[in-house]
Design a protein around this motif. Structure first.
Motif, PDB file in Angstrom:
ATOM      1  N   GLN A 149      -3.383 -71.914 -18.257  1.00 37.85           N
ATOM      2  CA  GLN A 149      -3.642 -70.586 -18.798  1.00 37.85           C
ATOM      3  C   GLN A 149      -2.766 -69.543 -18.110  1.00 37.85           C
ATOM      4  O   GLN A 149      -2.196 -68.664 -18.767  1.00 37.85           O
ATOM      5  CB  GLN A 149      -5.117 -70.228 -18.642  1.00 37.85           C
ATOM      6  CG  GLN A 149      -5.471 -68.908 -19.295  1.00 37.85           C
ATOM      7  CD  GLN A 149      -6.966 -68.670 -19.372  1.00 37.85           C
ATOM      8  OE1 GLN A 149      -7.751 -69.470 -18.888  1.00 37.85           O
ATOM      9  NE2 GLN A 149      -7.356 -67.584 -19.987  1.00 37.85           N
ATOM     10  N   LYS A 150      -2.617 -69.641 -16.799  1.00 40.38           N
ATOM     11  CA  LYS A 150      -1.786 -68.685 -16.072  1.00 40.38           C
ATOM     12  C   LYS A 150      -0.327 -68.806 -16.482  1.00 40.38           C
ATOM     13  O   LYS A 150       0.350 -67.813 -16.737  1.00 40.38           O
ATOM     14  CB  LYS A 150      -1.927 -68.882 -14.566  1.00 40.38           C
ATOM     15  CG  LYS A 150      -1.106 -67.880 -13.766  1.00 40.38           C
ATOM     16  CD  LYS A 150      -1.262 -68.076 -12.287  1.00 40.38           C
ATOM     17  CE  LYS A 150      -0.452 -67.132 -11.435  1.00 40.38           C
ATOM     18  NZ  LYS A 150       0.646 -66.435 -12.016  1.00 40.38           N
ATOM     19  N   THR A 184       0.082 -67.404 -20.003  1.00 40.94           N
ATOM     20  CA  THR A 184      -0.053 -65.947 -19.977  1.00 40.94           C
ATOM     21  C   THR A 184       1.220 -65.313 -19.429  1.00 40.94           C
ATOM     22  O   THR A 184       1.708 -64.315 -19.975  1.00 40.94           O
ATOM     23  CB  THR A 184      -1.266 -65.529 -19.118  1.00 40.94           C
ATOM     24  OG1 THR A 184      -2.434 -66.141 -19.658  1.00 40.94           O
ATOM     25  CG2 THR A 184      -1.447 -64.026 -19.100  1.00 40.94           C
ATOM     26  N   ASP A 185       1.766 -65.891 -18.362  1.00 37.65           N
ATOM     27  CA  ASP A 185       3.013 -65.369 -17.798  1.00 37.65           C
ATOM     28  C   ASP A 185       4.146 -65.449 -18.818  1.00 37.65           C
ATOM     29  O   ASP A 185       4.947 -64.526 -18.941  1.00 37.65           O
ATOM     30  CB  ASP A 185       3.388 -66.134 -16.528  1.00 37.65           C
ATOM     31  CG  ASP A 185       2.428 -65.861 -15.375  1.00 37.65           C
ATOM     32  OD1 ASP A 185       1.642 -64.894 -15.472  1.00 37.65           O
ATOM     33  OD2 ASP A 185       2.454 -66.634 -14.399  1.00 37.65           O
ATOM     34  N   ALA A 221       3.833 -65.439 -22.114  1.00 33.78           N
ATOM     35  CA  ALA A 221       3.577 -64.443 -23.161  1.00 33.78           C
ATOM     36  C   ALA A 221       3.926 -63.040 -22.673  1.00 33.78           C
ATOM     37  O   ALA A 221       4.518 -62.252 -23.407  1.00 33.78           O
ATOM     38  CB  ALA A 221       2.120 -64.516 -23.606  1.00 33.78           C
ATOM     39  N   ASN A 222       3.567 -62.721 -21.432  1.00 38.44           N
ATOM     40  CA  ASN A 222       3.878 -61.401 -20.883  1.00 38.44           C
ATOM     41  C   ASN A 222       5.384 -61.213 -20.727  1.00 38.44           C
ATOM     42  O   ASN A 222       5.902 -60.122 -20.943  1.00 38.44           O
ATOM     43  CB  ASN A 222       3.172 -61.187 -19.551  1.00 38.44           C
ATOM     44  CG  ASN A 222       1.674 -61.025 -19.721  1.00 38.44           C
ATOM     45  OD1 ASN A 222       1.206 -60.636 -20.790  1.00 38.44           O
ATOM     46  ND2 ASN A 222       0.925 -61.338 -18.689  1.00 38.44           N
ATOM     47  N   ARG A 273      -5.747 -67.786 -26.713  1.00 40.28           N
ATOM     48  CA  ARG A 273      -6.112 -66.602 -25.934  1.00 40.28           C
ATOM     49  C   ARG A 273      -4.920 -66.020 -25.184  1.00 40.28           C
ATOM     50  O   ARG A 273      -4.909 -64.840 -24.860  1.00 40.28           O
ATOM     51  CB  ARG A 273      -7.232 -66.928 -24.953  1.00 40.28           C
ATOM     52  CG  ARG A 273      -8.596 -66.881 -25.610  1.00 40.28           C
ATOM     53  CD  ARG A 273      -9.715 -66.981 -24.613  1.00 40.28           C
ATOM     54  NE  ARG A 273      -9.987 -68.399 -24.397  1.00 40.28           N
ATOM     55  CZ  ARG A 273     -10.163 -68.966 -23.216  1.00 40.28           C
ATOM     56  NH1 ARG A 273     -10.143 -68.260 -22.123  1.00 40.28           N
ATOM     57  NH2 ARG A 273     -10.399 -70.249 -23.109  1.00 40.28           N
ATOM     58  N   THR A 274      -3.921 -66.848 -24.878  1.00 44.49           N
ATOM     59  CA  THR A 274      -2.756 -66.351 -24.147  1.00 44.49           C
ATOM     60  C   THR A 274      -1.698 -65.768 -25.071  1.00 44.49           C
ATOM     61  O   THR A 274      -0.718 -65.225 -24.595  1.00 44.49           O
ATOM     62  CB  THR A 274      -2.132 -67.472 -23.291  1.00 44.49           C
ATOM     63  OG1 THR A 274      -1.778 -68.558 -24.136  1.00 44.49           O
ATOM     64  CG2 THR A 274      -3.091 -67.928 -22.219  1.00 44.49           C
ATOM     65  N   GLY A 275      -1.883 -65.890 -26.394  1.00 41.67           N
ATOM     66  CA  GLY A 275      -0.944 -65.275 -27.319  1.00 41.67           C
ATOM     67  C   GLY A 275      -0.173 -66.247 -28.184  1.00 41.67           C
ATOM     68  O   GLY A 275       0.541 -65.839 -29.084  1.00 41.67           O
TER      69      GLY A 275
END
Length: 172
Positions: free
Chosen positions: A110-111, A114-115, A117-118, A155-157
């Motif tokens: 997930q991390k 998320t990274d 996606a960001n 959820r992360t995009g």
């Protein structure tokens, strides 16, 4: 010979025992109600399926936004003996990263997603412009964990998610 007169009897009404028939019908109804086991409802998950080889072309024309998508990320998920997540390995054009298994592996996945996606940044409509995520899943992995992996990715995009069987057989 003369006519013989038949002996006549009084008119007899047939006796239909209604109460035992009602008892039996209620017993049957109770049996079917108590033994009925409906099939579980099937969920619907929006997924990007792998490209079909051969046959007539039914592909959608390439949109400029699709060309701007980042590279494909491949998550190889193996299962342990209990059918739980035994290990997650991420690979993309830059190489591979082992994230471990179990809950720690899920949190690390997930991390990492998320990274990514960001780093891709937000588009004008507020969505992320991230690449495709392909989940290569070991055949022993329980379905509940597959759904959790897809949920984490959404959820992360990530919206272009393709779960598929692990290439080369299954457990490593």
């Amino acid at each position: 010979m003369g006519k013989h007169k038949r002996p006549t009897t009084d008119h007899v009404e047939p006796d239909l025992p209604i109460t035992p028939m009602l008892d039996m019908s209620f017993q049957l109804m109770a049996f079917f109600i108590l033994s009925f086991r409906p099939a579980p409802t099937e969920g619907q998950i929006a997924l990007a399926l792998p490209e079909q080889k051969g046959g007539p072309s039914t592909s959608i024309p390439v949109i400029a936004d699709d060309l701007e998508k980042a590279d494909e990320v491949v998550a190889i998920v193996t299962a342990n003996a209990n059918g739980e997540v035994g290990g997650i390995t991420i690979s993309n054009t830059e190489g591979g990263t082992a994230l471990g298994g179990g809950d720690a592996g899920m949190r690390a996945l997930q991390k990492l997603l998320t990274d990514k996606a960001n780093a891709a940044g937000k588009k004008a409509d507020g969505s992320f412009k991230v690449g495709k995520l392909r989940l290569e899943i070991g055949k022993e992995l329980l379905h509940a964990h597959v759904v959790t992996l897809i949920d984490v990715a959404q959820r992360t995009g990530f919206t272009d998610i393709s779960p598929e069987p692990m290439r080369g057989g299954g457990a490593k």
